[in-house]
Design a protein around this motif. Structure first.
Motif, short mmCIF file in Angstrom:
data_model
loop_
_atom_site.label_atom_id
_atom_site.label_comp_id
_atom_site.label_asym_id
_atom_site.label_seq_id
_atom_site.Cartn_x
_atom_site.Cartn_y
_atom_site.Cartn_z
N SER A 1 0.75 -1.41 -0.01
CA SER A 1 -0.02 -0.07 0.01
C SER A 1 0.89 1.15 -0.09
O SER A 1 0.44 2.37 -0.64
CB SER A 1 -0.85 0.14 1.17
OG SER A 1 -0.28 0.06 2.45
N ASN B 1 0.45 3.96 -3.08
CA ASN B 1 -0.07 5.18 -2.82
C ASN B 1 0.72 6.50 -2.47
O ASN B 1 0.43 7.65 -2.77
CB ASN B 1 -1.15 5.13 -1.63
CG ASN B 1 -2.09 3.90 -2.04
OD1 ASN B 1 -2.73 4.05 -3.05
ND2 ASN B 1 -2.24 3.01 -0.95
N THR C 1 -6.47 7.49 -5.56
CA THR C 1 -6.38 6.78 -4.18
C THR C 1 -7.11 7.24 -3.07
O THR C 1 -7.15 8.52 -3.01
CB THR C 1 -4.97 6.39 -3.96
OG1 THR C 1 -4.71 5.42 -2.88
CG2 THR C 1 -4.12 7.69 -3.72
N GLN C 2 -7.56 6.61 -2.40
CA GLN C 2 -8.36 6.93 -1.10
C GLN C 2 -7.59 6.36 0.20
O GLN C 2 -7.85 6.86 1.39
CB GLN C 2 -9.75 6.48 -1.00
CG GLN C 2 -10.54 7.28 -2.14
CD GLN C 2 -12.19 6.57 -2.12
OE1 GLN C 2 -12.51 6.41 -1.05
NE2 GLN C 2 -12.57 6.85 -3.03
N ASP C 3 -6.48 5.60 -0.02
CA ASP C 3 -5.68 5.00 0.99
C ASP C 3 -4.70 5.88 1.45
O ASP C 3 -3.44 5.64 0.84
CB ASP C 3 -5.31 3.58 0.59
CG ASP C 3 -4.57 2.94 1.79
OD1 ASP C 3 -4.92 3.17 2.98
OD2 ASP C 3 -4.13 1.84 1.77
#
Length: 560
Positions: A323, A327, A341-343
């Motif tokens: 991750s 990201n 991306t939202q992470d």
């Protein structure tokens, strides 16, 4: 990830020695001052080395605990009640599905059904599973009428489940697999202590670097043209956002972000009026403006980014290398506002991205035609986006969700920054006409605006006022810039200016610092722990602000 943290801090140390080692020459640079400076440098280097070592130890221990928690497990399944069947469907490991034949080591009395890819037992029988390592692991069995009981044995500890007691589901029922040798409550307490100690070490490291960089020139106050009353509002609003993210005392505190969008639009318009040159290319000037905004934000972002990574590692918050690699690049470039991306490692960073994206577009549109943007595009986009959000969501609480072709947070920023531009145009026409007139009325209006905004953000069961609240914020910002009230005069002081300066650090770091359970860690009354948390957020932001300021001052001197 651990190697990445080490490399990051090595780079910080190399940069620190680079900026410190530059010899300073001046009229007062005598032998005594040189010796005094050398002793101070040695002291702060020693403190920095100790805090750096502590950070590495804590992150290393966090990795060890993470490995223990995620290590592979042997799970023994025993089916009971022979008059009923038990169906094993497989396992989910960190969101990845594993078919049963990849997990089963032995299955005496179990039959493999090739049609459904499941193992079935109709008599009392035992099965041994090899569960791979992972953060979130679960074995899945059929449930409902006709399903029997099972015993799950993990590391010597046995738990019985009655599958017929659970409602039938086509996907089966997942049963979480946790290593019983790791006491979850004890592990959580250790993680909190580890996070708190690492935070202290991180702060000491920042302070030691501040001590190394501190000199006579750093003590000189830099005069700015900032409006101190607006700076005070920034602090009040950002604390409302902090309270909103920490607990339910500010249910609509997310509206603080809308205040900053409007304010940013106002300041963008001010910059455009003062610096835009029609003879130059609009795209290039918009790009330069956006680049300068990015360079002002990124130092504060990097401090929050480093702290978030270190706390995630030491507290086993589940940050994986995959991750991070996927990201981190988008986040550091602040492109997540496109919905890529939202992470996020720094959760509040979405605002910075939306601010830059919307700001670039608005600056370009202003360059093409200021009149068309202010009198046509800005009001139409504001009404269109607000109506869209009112119909679909009934509020403004959207950030990186991609509901259209781009994240809704970026659309929200575009609309409200346009409103800020309109406010600046009103300010330009009203500032001279209202000078020294109707001061009492202006003070009353400003006070009523502040009361209404706080009521909407802190009031319980207050809904449906988001869009009106943004308009009230816009009116308050315009009035405070006109500075024709007793209230703005009272708030025009150095304390207000300083509180506004640290608002960026507060915004970027408050969620990261909330990862530590201060209530559980301190073992005191919740209200007391909440106040302590707010104090920690403010104090850390003060240190972070000073650290960034000194680093940037010294870096600018080196460039010259």
């Amino acid at each position: 990830m651990y190697i990445g943290a080490i490399l990051t801090f090595i780079c910080v140390f190399l940069f620190m020695f680079l900026v410190v080692s530059k010899k300073r020459v001046g009229k007062n640079s005598g032998n005594k001052n040189e010796k005094k400076h050398s002793k101070r440098k040695i002291f702060f280097i020693a403190v920095a080395f100790l805090s750096f070592s502590m950070i590495l130890v804590l992150t290393g221990l966090g990795i060890i605990r993470d490995i223990e928690a995620k290590s592979a497990l042997e799970v023994k399944v025993t089916s009971l009640l022979p008059e009923k069947e038990v169906v094993f469907r497989g396992a989910s490991i960190d969101g990845v599905w594993y078919n049963p034949q990849t997990l089963v080591q032995s299955a005496d009395g179990w039959n493999f059904d090739e049609a459904t890819f499941t193992y079935r037992a109709e008599t009392s029988s035992k099965m041994t599973l090899d569960i791979p390592k992972g953060s979130e692991r679960a074995v899945v069995f059929n449930t409902g009428e006709g399903q029997g009981n099972i015993l799950l044995e993990i590391s010597g500890q046995t738990t019985e489940y009655s599958l017929s007691d659970y409602t039938y589901s086509d996907a089966g029922m997942p049963i979480s697999i946790i290593n019983p040798q790791i006491d979850s409550a004890k592990n959580e307490k250790i993680c909190n202590y580890s996070g708190a100690i690492l935070l202290c070490a991180f702060v000491v490291l920042l302070i030691s670097i501040i001590g190394l960089l501190w000199d006579g020139q750093s003590r000189t106050r830099v005069k700015t043209k900032r409006n101190s009353s607006i700076e005070f509002l920034r602090f009040v609003v950002i604390m409302s956002v902090t309270v909103h993210h920490y607990c339910a005392l500010s249910p609509n505190g997310y509206l603080g972000v809308d205040f900053f969008f409007v304010l940013s639009g106002f300041l963008l318009m001010s910059h455009f009026t003062a610096h835009y040159r029609p003879e130059h290319d609009a795209v290039k000037q918009a790009a330069v403006y956006t680049k300068n905004r990015y360079l002002k934000i990124i130092p504060f972002y990097l401090v929050a980014f480093a702290l978030s990574i270190l706390l995630s590692i030491s507290m086993n918050k589940g940050l994986t290398i995959g991750s991070f690699v996927k990201n981190a690049g988008w986040e550091l470039l602040m492109l997540e506002g496109f919905g890529i991306t939202q992470d996020l490692i720094v959760g509040p960073g979405w605002y910075c991205s939306s601010l830059l994206i919307a700001g670039f577009v608005i600056y370009f549109l202003l360059g093409k035609s200021r009149k068309n943007y202010l009198y046509l595009i800005a009001p139409i986009s504001l009404m269109t986006i607000f109506v869209y959000m009112a119909v679909h969501f009934s509020n403004l609480n959207r950030w990186l969700q991609v509901d259209t072709w781009i994240s809704t947070g970026t659309l929200r920023g575009f609309a409200e920054m346009g409103l800020g531009c309109i406010c600046y145009e009103i300010f330009q026409h009203a500032k001279d006409k209202m000078q020294n007139r109707m001061k009492i009325l202006s003070s009353i209006v400003e006070l009523l605006c502040i009361i209404f905004i706080l009521y909407v953000m802190y009031g319980k069961n207050v809904q449906g006022y988001d869009f009106i609240c943004v308009l009230v914020m816009a009116a308050l910002i315009t009035s405070f810039f006109i500075a024709n009230s007793y209230l703005s005069t009272v708030l025009n002081n150095s304390l207000s200016a300083y509180l506004g300066r640290i608002s960026v650090s507060i915004y970027l770091n408050h969620i990261i610092l909330a990862n530590i359970d201060w209530y559980g860690l301190l073992g005191i009354d919740w209200n007391d722990s909440f106040i302590i948390y707010l104090c920690i957020v403010i104090l850390f932001s003060c240190v972070s602000q000073k650290f960034v300021e000194l680093i940037m001052q010294r870096w600018n001197r080196l460039e010259v």
